[in-house]
Design an enzyme around this catalytic site. Sequence first.
Site, PDB file in Angstrom:
ATOM      1  N   GLU A  93      18.783  -3.480  -3.700  1.00 18.55           N
ATOM      2  CA  GLU A  93      17.513  -3.039  -4.309  1.00 18.55           C
ATOM      3  C   GLU A  93      17.146  -4.100  -5.334  1.00 18.55           C
ATOM      4  O   GLU A  93      17.706  -4.126  -6.435  1.00 18.55           O
ATOM      5  CB  GLU A  93      17.699  -1.668  -4.973  1.00 18.55           C
ATOM      6  CG  GLU A  93      18.071  -0.549  -4.011  1.00 18.55           C
ATOM      7  CD  GLU A  93      16.871  -0.043  -3.204  1.00 18.55           C
ATOM      8  OE1 GLU A  93      15.715  -0.306  -3.596  1.00 18.55           O
ATOM      9  OE2 GLU A  93      17.106   0.614  -2.176  1.00 18.55           O
ATOM     10  N   CYS A 107      11.192  -2.172 -12.273  1.00 17.92           N
ATOM     11  CA  CYS A 107      11.124  -3.060 -11.095  1.00 17.92           C
ATOM     12  C   CYS A 107       9.850  -2.865 -10.300  1.00 17.92           C
ATOM     13  O   CYS A 107       9.369  -3.797  -9.664  1.00 17.92           O
ATOM     14  CB  CYS A 107      12.333  -2.812 -10.198  1.00 17.92           C
ATOM     15  SG  CYS A 107      12.469  -1.100  -9.689  1.00 17.92           S
TER      16      CYS A 107
END
Length: 456
Positions: free
Chosen positions: A209, A243
Amino acid sequence: MEIRDILKQQQDFFNSNKTKDVSFRITQLKKFKSILKENESLLYKAIYEDFGKSEFETYVSELSLLYHEINNFIKNIKKWSKRKKVSTGLVNFPARSYIIPEPLGVTLVIGAWNYPYQLSLVPAITSIAAGNTVIVKPSELPAKTSEVMAKIINENFPSNFFYVVEGGAKETTELLEHRFDKIFFTGSIPVGRIIYQAAAKHLTPVTLELGGKSPTFVLADTDIKMTAKRIVWAKFLNAGQTCIAPDYILVDQSIEEKFLTALKTEIEASYKIKEDIGENYLRIINTSNFDRLSKLIDHDNVYFGAYLNRDKIFISPTILQNVSFEDEIMKDEIFGPILPVIAFNNLDEAIKRVKERPKPLSCYIYSKNRKKIDKLLNELSFGGGAINDSVMHLSNSKLPFGGVGLSGIGNYHGKAGFDTFSHYKSILDKPFWFEANLKYAPYSKKKLTLIKWLLE
Ligand code: NAD
């Protein structure tokens, strides 16, 4: 305890088959939920000390997600763990075919610092739900949250099942020397490469990720006020250290001025600039990130904000205008409270510029024009995103969460996470009472004709 010993303990425990029992998993998840609940005040205190995150933001963006995932797994794992029948076909008559979900074994979760609880513990919860054992290595940067996770987990769970190893690059490197059955990593692209290489040595499957620059399109027909409201919340949540935060804005030139004014109005309505640390707004994680971000602010381009205080590691919500794709701020993920705005007068040209860059983790489109929305959805590749909103796609556990290309490999949340931490074992199951004999030697033309008839 030595990592080697914990790993051996976890392998032995996994091989005892206890984690394969769905009721064992449900009991552990319930236990974990009550431990989190009992220790909420410790969790809030630690994250506030680490980077001034308020109880409100911690609940909304961290703890609520943990509770939601735990509840979702408790409700569904029995169903998701069941054998799934599939059709067999004439060739294998009278067999049956089915798929058995099975856990992978001993798993390693490596977390990033920016949502320290969510990013380390959602994958851990998911791994447990799928029937694995798990070692968690949280980020060392928020030292207090790492410490509190180690405390509440290591004091309440046996190390042969669920264990936290604290530390940074050195400890992670040591962990990576060993063979895991799965590595789940959240973090930056450069460290993602290190993890992938280390996993390749053991052929360990990985989920990565990662990050990237998430573009946000604001088209001429949008609701400007609501667009500004949603973008400001999503961008300055966690002081931009998210993010999937909108990294930069691509706004239609015809509404640029109105949109910039709306952003400014919304920031002023939401935050008390200069002194607002702790209540509604966070500080930057550390001085090295503060220094990195400070250098990205070109003061000639500041439209709003840019109040910096190094002693308090504080950067106020900042908007830059007249930014071009060639500017320094457009090179890497910003990961802080600075929002560059680029005006465009040709949507195709804007799309082309986005496509020249690595595929982003997220993309957001603000518009009422379905045709243009569909055009963007069709032409751009990205991990996931939202129409007329930002960040919130993450909160729907029915939407698999993950990147594509440089923004990541694999995904999780809800069922997607269960799949990520499972192997699907395919079984053909045949009785003895019938055998067609067609496939056996001696072969003959007649048999071949019949096989062709069956298969074609
Ligand atoms: P990072 O890559 O610096 O660190 C992540 C983890 O890797 C930490 O646990 C750290 O201890 C470990 N690590 C660091 N250097 C290492 C090395 N040389 N060898 C082995 N392990 C090492 O990332 P970060 O600063 O914690 O997080 C920020 C990045 O993470 C941003 O790029 C952001 O976009 C990304 N991110 C992605 C997601 C997502 O869900 N896709 C979520 C949050 C953050």
